[in-house]
Design a protein around this motif. Structure first.
Motif, PDB file in Angstrom:
ATOM      1  N   PRO A   1     -11.982  -3.770  -7.881  1.00 44.69           N
ATOM      2  CA  PRO A   1     -13.049  -3.145  -8.668  1.00 44.69           C
ATOM      3  C   PRO A   1     -14.236  -2.783  -7.774  1.00 44.69           C
ATOM      4  O   PRO A   1     -14.483  -3.420  -6.757  1.00 44.69           O
ATOM      5  CB  PRO A   1     -13.441  -4.217  -9.672  1.00 44.69           C
ATOM      6  CG  PRO A   1     -12.316  -5.193  -9.688  1.00 44.69           C
ATOM      7  CD  PRO A   1     -11.662  -5.109  -8.354  1.00 44.69           C
ATOM      8  N   ALA A   2     -14.957  -1.777  -8.176  1.00 44.40           N
ATOM      9  CA  ALA A   2     -16.077  -1.281  -7.379  1.00 44.40           C
ATOM     10  C   ALA A   2     -17.136  -2.363  -7.159  1.00 44.40           C
ATOM     11  O   ALA A   2     -17.681  -2.495  -6.066  1.00 44.40           O
ATOM     12  CB  ALA A   2     -16.697  -0.062  -8.048  1.00 44.40           C
TER      13      ALA A   2
ATOM     14  N   GLN B   1      -4.016   5.138  -6.786  1.00 46.83           N
ATOM     15  CA  GLN B   1      -4.412   4.599  -8.089  1.00 46.83           C
ATOM     16  C   GLN B   1      -4.306   3.076  -8.084  1.00 46.83           C
ATOM     17  O   GLN B   1      -5.182   2.385  -8.601  1.00 46.83           O
ATOM     18  CB  GLN B   1      -3.537   5.184  -9.198  1.00 46.83           C
ATOM     19  CG  GLN B   1      -3.818   6.641  -9.483  1.00 46.83           C
ATOM     20  CD  GLN B   1      -2.808   7.247 -10.450  1.00 46.83           C
ATOM     21  OE1 GLN B   1      -1.800   6.636 -10.778  1.00 46.83           O
ATOM     22  NE2 GLN B   1      -3.082   8.463 -10.898  1.00 46.83           N
ATOM     23  N   ARG B   2      -3.234   2.551  -7.504  1.00 51.10           N
ATOM     24  CA  ARG B   2      -3.070   1.092  -7.440  1.00 51.10           C
ATOM     25  C   ARG B   2      -4.159   0.463  -6.596  1.00 51.10           C
ATOM     26  O   ARG B   2      -4.677  -0.605  -6.919  1.00 51.10           O
ATOM     27  CB  ARG B   2      -1.694   0.741  -6.871  1.00 51.10           C
ATOM     28  CG  ARG B   2      -0.573   0.985  -7.854  1.00 51.10           C
ATOM     29  CD  ARG B   2       0.778   0.673  -7.278  1.00 51.10           C
ATOM     30  NE  ARG B   2       0.875  -0.718  -6.859  1.00 51.10           N
ATOM     31  CZ  ARG B   2       1.891  -1.202  -6.155  1.00 51.10           C
ATOM     32  NH1 ARG B   2       2.881  -0.412  -5.809  1.00 51.10           N
ATOM     33  NH2 ARG B   2       1.923  -2.465  -5.811  1.00 51.10           N
TER      34      ARG B   2
ATOM     35  N   ALA C   1       3.346  12.448  -4.664  1.00 49.49           N
ATOM     36  CA  ALA C   1       3.293  11.667  -5.903  1.00 49.49           C
ATOM     37  C   ALA C   1       3.158  10.180  -5.580  1.00 49.49           C
ATOM     38  O   ALA C   1       2.384   9.457  -6.223  1.00 49.49           O
ATOM     39  CB  ALA C   1       4.541  11.930  -6.741  1.00 49.49           C
ATOM     40  N   LEU C   2       3.896   9.716  -4.575  1.00 46.99           N
ATOM     41  CA  LEU C   2       3.808   8.316  -4.162  1.00 46.99           C
ATOM     42  C   LEU C   2       2.408   8.006  -3.642  1.00 46.99           C
ATOM     43  O   LEU C   2       1.836   6.955  -3.971  1.00 46.99           O
ATOM     44  CB  LEU C   2       4.852   8.014  -3.081  1.00 46.99           C
ATOM     45  CG  LEU C   2       4.825   6.613  -2.497  1.00 46.99           C
ATOM     46  CD1 LEU C   2       5.076   5.567  -3.585  1.00 46.99           C
ATOM     47  CD2 LEU C   2       5.848   6.482  -1.380  1.00 46.99           C
ATOM     48  N   GLU C   3       1.855   8.905  -2.859  1.00 48.86           N
ATOM     49  CA  GLU C   3       0.500   8.698  -2.354  1.00 48.86           C
ATOM     50  C   GLU C   3      -0.493   8.579  -3.509  1.00 48.86           C
ATOM     51  O   GLU C   3      -1.360   7.696  -3.508  1.00 48.86           O
ATOM     52  CB  GLU C   3       0.093   9.849  -1.438  1.00 48.86           C
ATOM     53  CG  GLU C   3      -1.325   9.712  -0.916  1.00 48.86           C
ATOM     54  CD  GLU C   3      -1.821  10.954  -0.203  1.00 48.86           C
ATOM     55  OE1 GLU C   3      -2.841  10.829   0.493  1.00 48.86           O
ATOM     56  OE2 GLU C   3      -1.225  12.026  -0.363  1.00 48.86           O
ATOM     57  N   ALA C   4      -0.362   9.437  -4.486  1.00 52.37           N
ATOM     58  CA  ALA C   4      -1.276   9.394  -5.641  1.00 52.37           C
ATOM     59  C   ALA C   4      -1.143   8.067  -6.382  1.00 52.37           C
ATOM     60  O   ALA C   4      -2.148   7.457  -6.763  1.00 52.37           O
ATOM     61  CB  ALA C   4      -0.986  10.564  -6.578  1.00 52.37           C
TER      62      ALA C   4
END
Length: 116
Positions: A59-60, A52-53, A45-48
């Motif tokens: 930004p791409a 996300q952060r 969960a922390l990795e996910a």
């Protein structure tokens, strides 16, 4: 016969004791497995969340811009390295020619001195 019965009884007690110890050990292992599973779930969960952060932080378009600038800088560095190598070769050639000219002048000066 009583002796055999007594030995069988002791064997049964040892087996029951071994079974109880195995059950206790099995219970400990199950608790440890549950704890490790919970830690793994928390880690995932922390990795996910960190992923996300990370995605949200750059930004791409900005990532693409930085990547293209890096590619351009690497190309420019390679070009400059080539130019620098060519300049170094020219300088070495000029030094060699200068040494030849100096030797030639020394020989001419020696010839003039010997002719007098």
């Amino acid at each position: 016969m009583a002796r055999r019965l007594e030995m069988a009884e002791r064997g049964k007690e040892r087996t029951q004791q071994s079974l109880a110890e195995a059950k206790a050990h099995s219970s400990e292992l199950e608790q440890w497995l549950a704890q490790v599973t919970a830690e793994l779930s928390t880690s995932r969960a922390l990795e996910a969340r960190l992923q996300q952060r990370l995605v949200a932080s750059v930004p791409a378009a900005q990532y693409d811009e930085v990547a293209s600038r890096l590619d351009a800088a690497e190309a420019a560095a390679a070009k400059e390295e080539g130019a620098s190598a060519a300049l170094l070769l020219k300088a070495e050639e000029a030094d060699r020619k200068l040494a030849e000219v100096a030797d030639k002048q020394q020989r001419q000066l020696a010839d003039i001195t010997n002719l007098r």
